[in-house]
Scaffold this active site. Structure first.
Site, short mmCIF file in Angstrom:
data_model
loop_
_atom_site.label_atom_id
_atom_site.label_comp_id
_atom_site.label_asym_id
_atom_site.label_seq_id
_atom_site.Cartn_x
_atom_site.Cartn_y
_atom_site.Cartn_z
N ASN A 7 51.17 27.72 34.64
CA ASN A 7 50.05 28.37 33.71
C ASN A 7 50.02 27.44 32.66
OD1 ASN A 7 48.58 30.06 32.12
ND2 ASN A 7 49.92 31.81 32.16
N ARG A 90 47.09 28.98 37.52
CA ARG A 90 46.14 29.97 36.84
C ARG A 90 45.12 29.24 35.90
NH1 ARG A 90 47.60 34.64 32.41
NH2 ARG A 90 45.63 35.31 32.52
N HIS A 179 41.33 38.62 33.33
CA HIS A 179 42.54 39.30 33.90
C HIS A 179 42.08 39.78 35.24
CE1 HIS A 179 43.53 41.12 29.54
NE2 HIS A 179 44.15 40.13 29.68
N ARG A 240 42.28 41.13 18.41
CA ARG A 240 40.92 40.96 18.89
C ARG A 240 40.08 42.48 18.68
NH1 ARG A 240 41.68 38.82 24.56
NH2 ARG A 240 43.73 37.71 24.03
N GLU A 386 50.73 38.63 38.19
CA GLU A 386 49.86 37.67 38.31
C GLU A 386 50.38 36.58 39.03
OE1 GLU A 386 49.06 38.40 34.34
OE2 GLU A 386 46.94 38.01 34.46
#
Ligand code: ADP
Length: 400
Positions: A7, A90, A179, A240, A386
């Site tokens: 990643n 990823r 996601h 956010r 993941e």
């Protein structure tokens, strides 16, 4: 087969090495502050943990360092690099080009480059990781697994914004969602656990972490999701804002004398959410602790989170017409029992009812059904994975 999952961030590179026979992680770690000094953490099964400062000038150096540690006689788990059968990456944004994972070749690299305007922070970093692996491990096949891919099955009515259609045609402005690897993994696990075929099954996955998104999965495919063109849309997050009236942007621009990119990139992405409302922290643990002590703004930040999660659950139930299961996943979703209880508290009307004792998950099970007797919608805690999903995709594509 051993598969390395990477990643790549702009100044970091996370890795996990999987043994695909057992699906277990043999080693994992992180190179950080790449190009700005450097630090490495490495942790292999049955070996001492390592953490040290080292100058890491670029991602290629970082990948060399990872391979060195994985094959180190004292700290490693491999005899040599040739044992790594493939690398899975990823990748944030696959735009409209990728609806599934792919073996990386020059065309794929070019397409990931074309998606840079959609993922300006992440896609260049993901490409650095891909190129670094190609340099350090030439000939080892690499696979790209996109955060956006699972959501490519959305119907147009879910992903087209009601703005002049020419902007979708000209600039590909639409909802993409993120996601996706987590939503695919968790919804797949739900179907497996419940013993149903994914195509016969509707669920809502609540991925609640630093970044959070909900996904409506109908017949095993994404039907709608709360993040949009970028990961700013949807529920309240750590820093956010989530969804708001876009006129907030123009109003803030006028009041502050700043341009829209400042308001969006700085204020809405970095200074809002739990942090902005509570004034305390972007970390839910801190906000929750302050709220429990009676801090009003922390209580408000927590209430907004609950409100926005329910908002999407209700919307997705109405859109799909039937929900068989709801899953909570990621840092907050897996770990905070009170939040799960608060969110589901008002959902009795649609058949959701949780067992408050099971919901406490005292044994910290990674997968746990928390449905109460009499509920018609089943509720689960499912730890997302993941990296395993990336490793499984990589293995499948390499074997094919
Ligand atoms: P990301 O992968 O998006 O960076 P995570 O899935 O790791 O984020 O989730 C991070 C969030 O999870 C933080 O807000 C953190 O406070 C929260 N979290 C982690 N552990 C717990 C816990 N035990 N209780 C409540 N919240 C937790």
């Amino acid at each position: 087969m051993y598969i390395l999952v990477i990643n790549g961030g702009s100044s970091s590179l996370k890795y996990q090495l999987f043994d695909m026979d057992t699906r277990k992680v043999l080693a994992k770690g992180l190179c950080e502050r790449i190009g700005k000094g450097g630090r490495m953490r490495h942790n292999a099964v049955g070996r001492n943990k390592l953490e040290f400062d080292i100058d890491i000038p670029d991602h290629t150096f970082a990948v060399r360092l990872v391979v060195k540690k994985l094959t180190d006689p004292q700290y490693g788990v491999l005899k040599d690099m040739s044992q790594i059968g493939a690398v899975g990456h990823r990748v944030l944004h696959g735009g409209q080009w990728f609806s599934e994972s792919v073996v990386i070749d020059d065309d794929v690299i070019a397409a990931i480059e074309r998606c840079i305007p959609l993922g300006p922070l992440h896609n260049p970093a993901n490409l650095m990781g891909i190129r670094a692996c190609a340099t350090v491990m030439p000939g080892v096949p690499q696979v790209a697994v996109f955060d956006t891919a699972f959501h490519q099955s959305m119907p147009k009515s879910s992903y087209i914004y009601a703005i002049p259609y020419k902007y979708y045609e000209k600039y590909a402005i639409r909802r993409y969602g993120f996601h996706g690897t987590s939503h695919r993994y968790v919804s797949g696990r739900l179907a497996e656990i419940m013993g149903v075929k994914p195509e016969d099954f509707n669920c809502i996955v609540c991925h609640l972490g630093n970044g959070s998104s909900l996904c409506a999965v109908r017949g095993g495919k994404c039907f709608d999701t709360s993040m949009g063109l970028t990961p700013l849309d949807g529920v309240e997050m750590g820093t956010r804002s989530g969804a708001l009236d876009p006129a907030v942007v123009s109003t803030l621009c006028a009041r502050l004398g700043k341009d829209a990119s400042y308001v969006v990139d700085q204020i809405l992405n970095k200074e809002s959410g739990l942090l902005g409302v509570s004034g305390i922290s972007s970390d839910f643990r801190d906000v929750n602790a302050a709220a429990d002590e009676g801090n009003e703004r922390a209580i408000l930040a927590r209430d907004i989170l609950v409100h926005t999660i329910r908002h999407y659950i209700g919307a997705y139930a109405a859109e799909m017409g039937r929900v068989d299961a709801i899953a909570f996943t990621a840092g907050i979703g897996e770990n905070n029992a009170a939040l799960r209880e608060n969110v589901t508290d008002t959902l009795g009307f649609m058949g959701v009812k949780i067992d408050k004792v099971k919901n406490l998950n005292p044994d910290r099970e990674e997968e746990l059904e928390i449905t109460a007797p009499g509920a018609t919608v089943r509720t689960f805690i499912i730890a997302t994975n993941e990296e395993l999903m990336i490793a499984l995709d990589t293995e499948r594509l390499i074997k094919a």
